[in-house]
Design a protein around this motif. Structure first.
Motif, PDB file in Angstrom:
ATOM      1  N   PHE A   3      86.173  24.248 -11.054  1.00  0.00           N
ATOM      2  CA  PHE A   3      85.487  23.720  -9.866  1.00  0.00           C
ATOM      3  C   PHE A   3      84.369  24.691  -9.542  1.00  0.00           C
ATOM      4  O   PHE A   3      84.564  25.666  -8.833  1.00  0.00           O
ATOM      5  CB  PHE A   3      86.468  23.623  -8.698  1.00  0.00           C
ATOM      6  N   HIS A   4      83.200  24.428 -10.097  1.00  0.00           N
ATOM      7  CA  HIS A   4      82.093  25.363  -9.943  1.00  0.00           C
ATOM      8  C   HIS A   4      80.959  24.700  -9.177  1.00  0.00           C
ATOM      9  O   HIS A   4      80.667  23.543  -9.390  1.00  0.00           O
ATOM     10  CB  HIS A   4      81.593  25.814 -11.317  1.00  0.00           C
ATOM     11  N   HIS A   5      80.368  25.443  -8.282  1.00  0.00           N
ATOM     12  CA  HIS A   5      79.240  24.909  -7.524  1.00  0.00           C
ATOM     13  C   HIS A   5      78.180  25.999  -7.432  1.00  0.00           C
ATOM     14  O   HIS A   5      78.463  27.091  -6.947  1.00  0.00           O
ATOM     15  CB  HIS A   5      79.703  24.491  -6.130  1.00  0.00           C
ATOM     16  N   VAL A   6      76.999  25.739  -7.955  1.00  0.00           N
ATOM     17  CA  VAL A   6      75.928  26.734  -7.884  1.00  0.00           C
ATOM     18  C   VAL A   6      75.440  26.767  -6.439  1.00  0.00           C
ATOM     19  O   VAL A   6      74.900  25.780  -5.941  1.00  0.00           O
ATOM     20  CB  VAL A   6      74.767  26.352  -8.833  1.00  0.00           C
ATOM     21  N   PRO A   7      75.673  27.877  -5.718  1.00  0.00           N
ATOM     22  CA  PRO A   7      75.317  27.892  -4.303  1.00  0.00           C
ATOM     23  C   PRO A   7      73.794  27.892  -4.101  1.00  0.00           C
ATOM     24  O   PRO A   7      73.082  28.703  -4.697  1.00  0.00           O
ATOM     25  CB  PRO A   7      75.954  29.179  -3.772  1.00  0.00           C
ATOM     26  N   VAL A   8      73.327  26.984  -3.292  1.00  0.00           N
ATOM     27  CA  VAL A   8      71.894  26.826  -3.049  1.00  0.00           C
ATOM     28  C   VAL A   8      71.428  27.824  -1.991  1.00  0.00           C
ATOM     29  O   VAL A   8      72.106  28.050  -0.992  1.00  0.00           O
ATOM     30  CB  VAL A   8      71.611  25.369  -2.599  1.00  0.00           C
ATOM     31  N   MET A   9      70.289  28.438  -2.232  1.00  0.00           N
ATOM     32  CA  MET A   9      69.672  29.406  -1.303  1.00  0.00           C
ATOM     33  C   MET A   9      70.686  30.437  -0.792  1.00  0.00           C
ATOM     34  O   MET A   9      70.777  30.705   0.399  1.00  0.00           O
ATOM     35  CB  MET A   9      68.989  28.669  -0.143  1.00  0.00           C
ATOM     36  N   LEU A  10      71.430  30.997  -1.727  1.00  0.00           N
ATOM     37  CA  LEU A  10      72.502  31.938  -1.381  1.00  0.00           C
ATOM     38  C   LEU A  10      71.967  33.163  -0.632  1.00  0.00           C
ATOM     39  O   LEU A  10      72.479  33.531   0.428  1.00  0.00           O
ATOM     40  CB  LEU A  10      73.231  32.367  -2.656  1.00  0.00           C
ATOM     41  N   ARG A  11      70.920  33.784  -1.182  1.00  0.00           N
ATOM     42  CA  ARG A  11      70.352  34.979  -0.543  1.00  0.00           C
ATOM     43  C   ARG A  11      69.845  34.659   0.863  1.00  0.00           C
ATOM     44  O   ARG A  11      70.115  35.383   1.825  1.00  0.00           O
ATOM     45  CB  ARG A  11      69.203  35.527  -1.410  1.00  0.00           C
ATOM     46  N   GLU A  12      69.133  33.528   0.985  1.00  0.00           N
ATOM     47  CA  GLU A  12      68.571  33.139   2.288  1.00  0.00           C
ATOM     48  C   GLU A  12      69.677  32.861   3.314  1.00  0.00           C
ATOM     49  O   GLU A  12      69.550  33.219   4.491  1.00  0.00           O
ATOM     50  CB  GLU A  12      67.680  31.894   2.125  1.00  0.00           C
ATOM     51  N   CYS A  13      70.768  32.247   2.852  1.00  0.00           N
ATOM     52  CA  CYS A  13      71.893  31.968   3.759  1.00  0.00           C
ATOM     53  C   CYS A  13      72.521  33.262   4.262  1.00  0.00           C
ATOM     54  O   CYS A  13      72.781  33.422   5.463  1.00  0.00           O
ATOM     55  CB  CYS A  13      72.954  31.121   3.058  1.00  0.00           C
ATOM     56  N   MET A  14      72.763  34.183   3.340  1.00  0.00           N
ATOM     57  CA  MET A  14      73.421  35.439   3.730  1.00  0.00           C
ATOM     58  C   MET A  14      72.538  36.250   4.691  1.00  0.00           C
ATOM     59  O   MET A  14      73.013  36.805   5.681  1.00  0.00           O
ATOM     60  CB  MET A  14      73.780  36.276   2.495  1.00  0.00           C
ATOM     61  N   GLU A  15      71.234  36.291   4.395  1.00  0.00           N
ATOM     62  CA  GLU A  15      70.316  37.031   5.274  1.00  0.00           C
ATOM     63  C   GLU A  15      70.314  36.435   6.678  1.00  0.00           C
ATOM     64  O   GLU A  15      70.320  37.149   7.679  1.00  0.00           O
ATOM     65  CB  GLU A  15      68.892  36.993   4.707  1.00  0.00           C
ATOM     66  N   ASN A  16      70.302  35.111   6.758  1.00  0.00           N
ATOM     67  CA  ASN A  16      70.192  34.450   8.061  1.00  0.00           C
ATOM     68  C   ASN A  16      71.505  34.392   8.827  1.00  0.00           C
ATOM     69  O   ASN A  16      71.503  34.327  10.052  1.00  0.00           O
ATOM     70  CB  ASN A  16      69.612  33.044   7.889  1.00  0.00           C
ATOM     71  N   LEU A  17      72.641  34.427   8.111  1.00  0.00           N
ATOM     72  CA  LEU A  17      73.930  34.450   8.819  1.00  0.00           C
ATOM     73  C   LEU A  17      74.188  35.811   9.443  1.00  0.00           C
ATOM     74  O   LEU A  17      74.988  35.934  10.370  1.00  0.00           O
ATOM     75  CB  LEU A  17      75.079  34.081   7.869  1.00  0.00           C
ATOM     76  N   ASN A  18      73.504  36.861   8.910  1.00  0.00           N
ATOM     77  CA  ASN A  18      73.544  38.157   9.579  1.00  0.00           C
ATOM     78  C   ASN A  18      74.989  38.626   9.779  1.00  0.00           C
ATOM     79  O   ASN A  18      75.423  38.865  10.901  1.00  0.00           O
ATOM     80  CB  ASN A  18      72.849  37.986  10.938  1.00  0.00           C
ATOM     81  N   ILE A  19      75.743  38.742   8.695  1.00  0.00           N
ATOM     82  CA  ILE A  19      77.205  38.822   8.779  1.00  0.00           C
ATOM     83  C   ILE A  19      77.731  40.146   9.337  1.00  0.00           C
ATOM     84  O   ILE A  19      77.354  41.220   8.900  1.00  0.00           O
ATOM     85  CB  ILE A  19      77.814  38.502   7.395  1.00  0.00           C
ATOM     86  N   ASP A  20      78.606  40.009  10.338  1.00  0.00           N
ATOM     87  CA  ASP A  20      79.341  41.134  10.926  1.00  0.00           C
ATOM     88  C   ASP A  20      80.627  41.299  10.097  1.00  0.00           C
ATOM     89  O   ASP A  20      81.413  40.359   9.992  1.00  0.00           O
ATOM     90  CB  ASP A  20      79.681  40.789  12.380  1.00  0.00           C
ATOM     91  N   PRO A  21      80.847  42.478   9.495  1.00  0.00           N
ATOM     92  CA  PRO A  21      82.000  42.653   8.584  1.00  0.00           C
ATOM     93  C   PRO A  21      83.350  42.281   9.192  1.00  0.00           C
ATOM     94  O   PRO A  21      84.260  41.885   8.480  1.00  0.00           O
ATOM     95  CB  PRO A  21      81.944  44.142   8.238  1.00  0.00           C
ATOM     96  N   SER A  22      83.495  42.397  10.510  1.00  0.00           N
ATOM     97  CA  SER A  22      84.792  42.061  11.116  1.00  0.00           C
ATOM     98  C   SER A  22      84.732  40.742  11.885  1.00  0.00           C
ATOM     99  O   SER A  22      85.611  40.452  12.705  1.00  0.00           O
ATOM    100  CB  SER A  22      85.268  43.197  12.027  1.00  0.00           C
ATOM    101  N   GLY A  23      83.726  39.926  11.605  1.00  0.00           N
ATOM    102  CA  GLY A  23      83.553  38.665  12.325  1.00  0.00           C
ATOM    103  C   GLY A  23      84.367  37.510  11.748  1.00  0.00           C
ATOM    104  O   GLY A  23      85.045  37.644  10.727  1.00  0.00           O
ATOM    105  N   VAL A  24      84.291  36.363  12.429  1.00  0.00           N
ATOM    106  CA  VAL A  24      84.989  35.141  12.007  1.00  0.00           C
ATOM    107  C   VAL A  24      83.944  34.120  11.580  1.00  0.00           C
ATOM    108  O   VAL A  24      83.047  33.771  12.363  1.00  0.00           O
ATOM    109  CB  VAL A  24      85.838  34.563  13.172  1.00  0.00           C
TER     110      VAL A  24
END
Length: 315
Positions: A3-24
């Motif tokens: 079950f493979h899915h090539v993630p679209v705009m992966l870098r752009e998504c991660m940059e914009n989600l601005n992930i907090d390491p301990s977030g939900v």
């Protein structure tokens, strides 16, 4: 089963989600866990991923793929539009971020028996949740000619919708249309030869329309955009990737409405009468215009060509 899915705009998504390491964080369209793998990579042991998908096969495959990461993980078979109930039933806190990737997963397209693809002959299915009773067979064989025309015209933006509906009804009068191959043949007969020679595959728009109808994709999306905005924590971000104009319009308008609440009905009212009725904006748009894939990504993953990413932040 791969079950493979090539993630679209992966870098752009991660940059914009601005992930907090301990977030939900919630991935409402878990699929092959391409985006979720990168979210989990950025989370620590206190962080949490809530992975949601209608497809049981997707959830099982994603669970295996995400085992290596140390963050907390919850997997839910459900519609992403049910996010409020999903959080409430499990007593989970507001989200620091969420992602919706509205494309059909590569797995669903590439597994012929699921009936999503016009490139393979298979039973007429197209159910994202295989426990659902309603399938593409029902649309093709039970909708009236008028209903078929409306679905194909509205959701497929197909100029030959009336002819295609007419040809489907004529064909099924002889015997039910059972397979994707039969449907493709009917569509090809309905579309004049000159029109078949230009543009995408002649069945592409009709298949898209039927898939949207079977899975209530646009109804779900309308409900989901507001629901996800409601469950974000202050500063939390929602990123949505759309793949056609109907989806993008829904997301764009929903974001606009919440970022600039319509105060037209209050025009002319003195402030003391307007009072609490004035709705305050509760989000801000991080992307004024949608982000689209880079040339490099388009070369590597042609399926990303119509993708648009829009992002908001909760105030």
């Amino acid at each position: 089963m791969e079950f493979h899915h090539v993630p679209v705009m992966l870098r752009e998504c991660m940059e914009n989600l601005n992930i907090d390491p301990s977030g939900v964080y919630a991935d409402g369209t878990l699929g092959g866990a391409g985006h979720s793998s990168e979210i989990c990579r950025r989370l620590n042991q206190d962080g949490m991923l809530i992975g949601i998908d209608r497809d049981r096969d997707a959830l099982q495959a994603a669970e295996g793929r995400l085992q290596e990461f140390s963050c907390q993980k919850i997997f839910v078979q459900s519609n992403y539009s049910d996010i409020k109930d999903i959080l409430k039933d499990r007593n989970l806190p507001p989200l620091n971020g969420a992602l919706l990737d509205l494309g059909v997963s590569s797995f669903q397209l590439d597994e012929p028996e699921r009936g999503f693809s016009y490139m393979h002959d298979a039973p007429l299915d197209m159910r994202m949740n295989q426990q659902d009773n309603f399938s593409a067979w029902d649309v093709v064989n039970t909708y009236s000619e008028k209903e078929l025309k409306q679905v194909i015209s509205k959701y497929g933006e197909e100029r030959w919708a009336a002819r295609i509906a007419q040809f489907i009804v004529r064909a099924r009068a002889e015997h039910p249309v059972e397979s994707t191959g039969e449907l493709v043949d009917i569509i090809k007969r309905a579309i004049p030869a000159a029109s078949r020679r230009e543009g995408p595959h002649p069945a592409k728009r009709t298949f898209q329309a039927i898939r949207i109808e079977v899975n209530d994709e646009l109804g779900q999306l309308k409900r989901a955009v507001d629901a996800f905005c409601d469950v974000l924590a202050p500063g939390g971000r929602l990123a949505i990737i759309t793949f056609h104009s109907l989806e993008d319009r829904i997301v764009k308008q929903a974001f606009q409405k919440r970022a600039n609440p319509d105060q037209g009905i209050l025009a002319g009212l003195p402030p003391e009468l307007a009072g609490d009725a004035v709705k305050q904006a509760d989000i801000r748009r991080i992307t004024k215009k949608p982000i689209t894939p880079s040339d490099e990504e388009l070369e590597q993953n042609p399926r990303s060509r119509s993708a648009k990413l829009r992002v908001i932040e909760k105030l």
